[in-house]
Design a protein around this motif. Structure first.
Motif, mmCIF file in Angstrom:
data_model
loop_
_atom_site.group_PDB
_atom_site.id
_atom_site.type_symbol
_atom_site.label_atom_id
_atom_site.label_comp_id
_atom_site.label_asym_id
_atom_site.label_seq_id
_atom_site.Cartn_x
_atom_site.Cartn_y
_atom_site.Cartn_z
ATOM 1 N N ILE A 136 49.687 24.070 35.812
ATOM 2 C CA ILE A 136 50.846 24.989 35.246
ATOM 3 C C ILE A 136 50.567 26.375 34.549
ATOM 4 N N GLY A 137 49.488 26.077 33.670
ATOM 5 C CA GLY A 137 48.958 27.304 32.675
ATOM 6 C C GLY A 137 48.311 28.180 33.798
ATOM 7 N N ARG A 138 47.705 27.872 35.137
ATOM 8 C CA ARG A 138 47.195 28.782 35.851
ATOM 9 C C ARG A 138 48.290 29.657 36.589
ATOM 10 N N LEU A 139 49.352 28.822 36.985
ATOM 11 C CA LEU A 139 50.716 29.440 37.340
ATOM 12 C C LEU A 139 51.310 30.457 36.517
ATOM 13 N N THR A 140 51.219 30.091 35.156
ATOM 14 C CA THR A 140 51.853 30.945 34.270
ATOM 15 C C THR A 140 51.044 32.097 33.843
ATOM 16 N N GLU A 141 49.762 32.221 34.089
ATOM 17 C CA GLU A 141 48.791 33.115 34.015
ATOM 18 C C GLU A 141 48.967 34.141 35.159
ATOM 19 N N ILE A 142 49.298 33.712 36.353
ATOM 20 C CA ILE A 142 49.635 34.498 37.463
ATOM 21 C C ILE A 142 50.844 35.201 37.451
ATOM 22 N N TYR A 143 52.023 34.510 36.997
ATOM 23 C CA TYR A 143 52.983 35.221 36.824
ATOM 24 C C TYR A 143 53.079 36.366 35.756
ATOM 25 N N ASN A 144 52.555 36.068 34.801
ATOM 26 C CA ASN A 144 52.097 37.136 33.605
ATOM 27 C C ASN A 144 51.524 38.274 34.126
#
Length: 340
Positions: A46-54
């Motif tokens: 989930i942290g990696r998905l959030t990083e990509i989104y930002n």
């Protein structure tokens, strides 16, 4: 943002205790689907998905949108409209005059100083109520609302508004009345109320179905058969110059039936005034506005609602606008004027 999953045989309820790594799936800034693997637990996926989104959110497109919001959101309505008008290159001269009239008399008095980022559905609804209090006709209200909606929709595309400020607003309900076609007796009365020029234009409009400007630009060379008239141009009332037909491009035409009465009127007009050359109602050909002035169109209406006197191109005396035929200028053709 994307999704995370495992490709092992364990059910989803056992993933937290399973040692197989997580995978994530998302779409890149180019719109392509991408997968990444090797995440030991759910939080890291989930942290990696959030990083990509930002990262996507802070990309060039988002920065451009932020710049648009900062630039256009702080603009006053009048400033934004002037910039918007510069892009309306498809509008004809008459449409530009109509737009300017709506802006001057309806939009700018109540909205000129308002900043663009302050518009919402309440402001738009208040604009409609203001027109109602000022006694604007329903046709005028509908036209003014359509123009305001087009302007705000353009700003919405730029990102000035999160929500469309026109969404949910009930537009003015304009229901035009059925057009009244003059009876043969009324047409005969109109024909006898003026001279041969008025008789000709009434015959052309009533017999051939021509608009005002088309009848004023009748060309004897365009009578392609005894019973066919080829309409190729019109007198544009706003510029008093010859121009293409309404809703058609230069060079396009339409053929209309030419009744015997109208055809006889054309030839009678040519015999009576050979100086009109090929245009029946304009002399010389480089002054098409005389075709309009000859019938009383060209002079503005007097302030006391009287009729102004205009010279006829033949030079054989003045022509007064007959009381049975009131021809309005484009800027006078609105619901308030008709109601009065």
């Amino acid at each position: 943002m994307g999704s995370f999953f495992k490709e092992c045989e364990h059910p989803r309820s056992r993933w937290s205790k399973c040692l197989h790594p997580y995978k994530i799936r998302y779409r890149s800034a180019a719109g392509k689907q991408v997968e990444e693997s090797g995440f030991a637990d759910r939080d890291k996926a989930i942290g990696r998905l959030t990083e990509i989104y930002n990262e996507k959110k802070a990309g060039p497109r988002s920065r451009s949108k932020a710049e648009h919001i900062q630039k256009y959101g702080a603009m006053r309505f009048e400033e934004y409209v002037e910039e918007w008008k510069a892009g309306q290159r498809h509008l004809a001269a008459a449409s530009v005059r109509h737009l300017d009239s709506l802006l001057e008399h309806h939009h700018y008095p109540g909205l000129a100083g308002r900043r663009m980022n302050s518009f919402d559905h309440k402001v738009v609804d208040g604009f409609i109520r203001l027109m109602e209090r000022n006694g604007a006709g329903l046709a005028t209200q509908a036209n003014a609302f359509d123009k305001l909606r087009a302007i705000l929709l353009d700003a919405h595309r730029l990102g000035v508004f999160t929500d469309n400020p026109v969404a949910g607003v009930k537009p003015p309900q304009y229901d035009p009345k059925r057009a009244v076609i003059p009876s043969p007796e009324q047409l005969r009365a109109i024909r006898t109320a003026g001279d041969h020029a008025l008789m000709l234009i009434v015959d052309l409009m009533g017999g051939c179905g021509l608009r005002n400007g088309e009848a004023a630009a009748v060309n004897v060379n365009n009578i392609v058969a005894d019973d066919v008239d080829r309409v190729t141009e019109q007198v544009v009332m706003s510029t008093r110059q010859y121009g293409p037909l309404k809703h058609r491009k230069a060079g396009q035409y339409r053929d209309v039936p030419l009744p015997a009465r109208s055809g006889q009127g054309d030839h009678r007009m040519v015999r009576r005034d050979v100086r009109h050359d090929r245009w029946l109602l304009a002399a010389p050909a480089d002054r098409p506005q005389q075709a309009v002035s000859a019938l009383g169109y060209g002079q503005p209406m007097a302030t006391d609602q009287g009729v102004r006197q205009g010279g006829h191109p033949r030079g054989d005396g003045p022509l007064w606008e007959p009381p049975l035929l009131r021809v309005e200028l484009p800027e006078q053709r609105h619901s308030d004027h008709r109601r009065g």
